[in-house]
Design an enzyme around this catalytic site. Structure first.
Site, PDB file in Angstrom:
ATOM      1  N   ILE A  66      45.314 -16.212  41.206  1.00  0.00           N
ATOM      2  CA  ILE A  66      44.645 -16.852  42.345  1.00  0.00           C
ATOM      3  C   ILE A  66      44.608 -18.317  41.946  1.00  0.00           C
ATOM      4  CG2 ILE A  66      42.388 -16.198  41.330  1.00  0.00           C
ATOM      5  CD1 ILE A  66      41.117 -16.337  44.073  1.00  0.00           C
ATOM      6  N   SER A  67      45.058 -19.209  42.836  1.00  0.00           N
ATOM      7  CA  SER A  67      45.164 -20.627  42.491  1.00  0.00           C
ATOM      8  C   SER A  67      43.792 -21.236  42.212  1.00  0.00           C
ATOM      9  CB  SER A  67      45.828 -21.401  43.623  1.00  0.00           C
ATOM     10  OG  SER A  67      47.073 -20.835  43.942  1.00  0.00           O
ATOM     11  N   GLN A  68      43.821 -22.339  41.465  1.00  0.00           N
ATOM     12  CA  GLN A  68      42.625 -23.133  41.181  1.00  0.00           C
ATOM     13  C   GLN A  68      42.004 -23.585  42.525  1.00  0.00           C
ATOM     14  OE1 GLN A  68      44.043 -26.799  39.694  1.00  0.00           O
ATOM     15  NE2 GLN A  68      42.103 -27.486  38.839  1.00  0.00           N
ATOM     16  N   PRO A  69      40.660 -23.602  42.618  1.00  0.00           N
ATOM     17  CA  PRO A  69      40.032 -24.016  43.885  1.00  0.00           C
ATOM     18  C   PRO A  69      40.558 -25.358  44.394  1.00  0.00           C
ATOM     19  CG  PRO A  69      38.371 -23.153  42.386  1.00  0.00           C
ATOM     20  CD  PRO A  69      39.660 -23.191  41.618  1.00  0.00           C
ATOM     21  N   ARG A 106      34.703 -16.598  47.027  1.00  0.00           N
ATOM     22  CA  ARG A 106      35.832 -16.537  46.083  1.00  0.00           C
ATOM     23  C   ARG A 106      35.670 -15.401  45.072  1.00  0.00           C
ATOM     24  NH1 ARG A 106      40.180 -19.817  43.900  1.00  0.00           N
ATOM     25  NH2 ARG A 106      40.226 -19.792  41.632  1.00  0.00           N
TER      26      ARG A 106
END
Ligand code: SAH
Length: 219
Positions: free
Chosen positions: A67-70, A41
């Protein structure tokens, strides 16, 4: 720190992320967890914020995008119920991170990005990291990718107000789509769409926040 040590450090951070943000919540699909353990990531976030790459939040990637949250990436991936060989369409390539996670599970990924510079950067990055199975297209994902349809799964990573009809049409019978739907700039619902006998069934999964789904104006 040498790059070798850095890699070890990032690996440890990924393991903590998987345990505390995913397993401790409701992510149990083994393929999704394995993919989240594997994808680097930190390679998908701007260099000056790499130390935050594994934090429990979305991060800015420039061009007003994130970038979206994991957890969000994992939850959407798990809900797609992919098998090796599933053909997947993603709308909103962004950094390319979600596409890389999908590519760890199946080798047929198509992704569309509307912001040209972001799409180009993601394409180069995915290539550099060896994700040859991901095909990136620049353009308005509203129209889907008719030449490559139908898809077993579609994931939309920008918040729309309604479900784009071309995407429903490009979903295979029995296929699943995950899409955040709701008012512009408000809290949206992550919706799961399943297509059976040509009709769709929808189910709300959870309240979410996403950057808006934008459109290229037609003349
Ligand atoms: N999946 C991405 C998250 C990106 S945020 C990741 O893993 O990093 C959502 C992305 O959707 C943004 O990059 C935005 O530019 C893009 N987007 C918004 N509307 C779009 C549209 N109509 N077609 C394609 N991409 C779109």
């Amino acid at each position: 720190m040498g790059s070798g040590l850095c890699q070890v450090n990032y690996m440890a951070q990924r393991e903590v992320m998987v345990q505390s943000q995913l397993i401790n919540r409701d992510i149990s699909d083994t393929a999704t967890l394995a993919a989240m353990r594997k994808v680097l990531r930190h390679e998908f976030v701007p260099e000056n914020i790499r130390d935050m790459a594994y934090a429990d939040r979305a991060l800015s990637i420039g061009f007003d995008q994130t970038i979206s949250q994991p957890y969000m990436v994992a939850a959407m991936t798990q809900e797609l119920k992919l098998k090796p060989g599933s053909k997947v369409l993603e709308i909103g390539t962004g950094s390319g991170y979600q596409a890389a996670v999908l590519a760890e599970i199946t080798d047929s990924i198509y992704t569309i990005e509307i912001v040209e510079s972001l799409g180009k950067l993601a394409k180069e990055r995915l290539k550099r990291l060896g994700y040859d199975a991901v095909l990136v297209k620049l353009g308005d994902g509203y129209h889907g990718w008719p030449e490559k349809a139908p898809f077993d799964a579609i994931v939309v990573t920008a918040g729309a107000e309604t479900i784009p009809l071309p995407l429903v049409e490009q979903l295979k019978e029995g296929g699943r789509m995950i899409i955040p739907i709701g008012p512009h700039n408000g809290v949206r619902q992550l919706i799961r769409v399943v297509k059976r006998n040509g009709k769709i069934k929808t189910k709300e999964m959870m309240a979410v926040r996403f950057v808006p789904f934008t459109r290229i104006k037609e003349h």
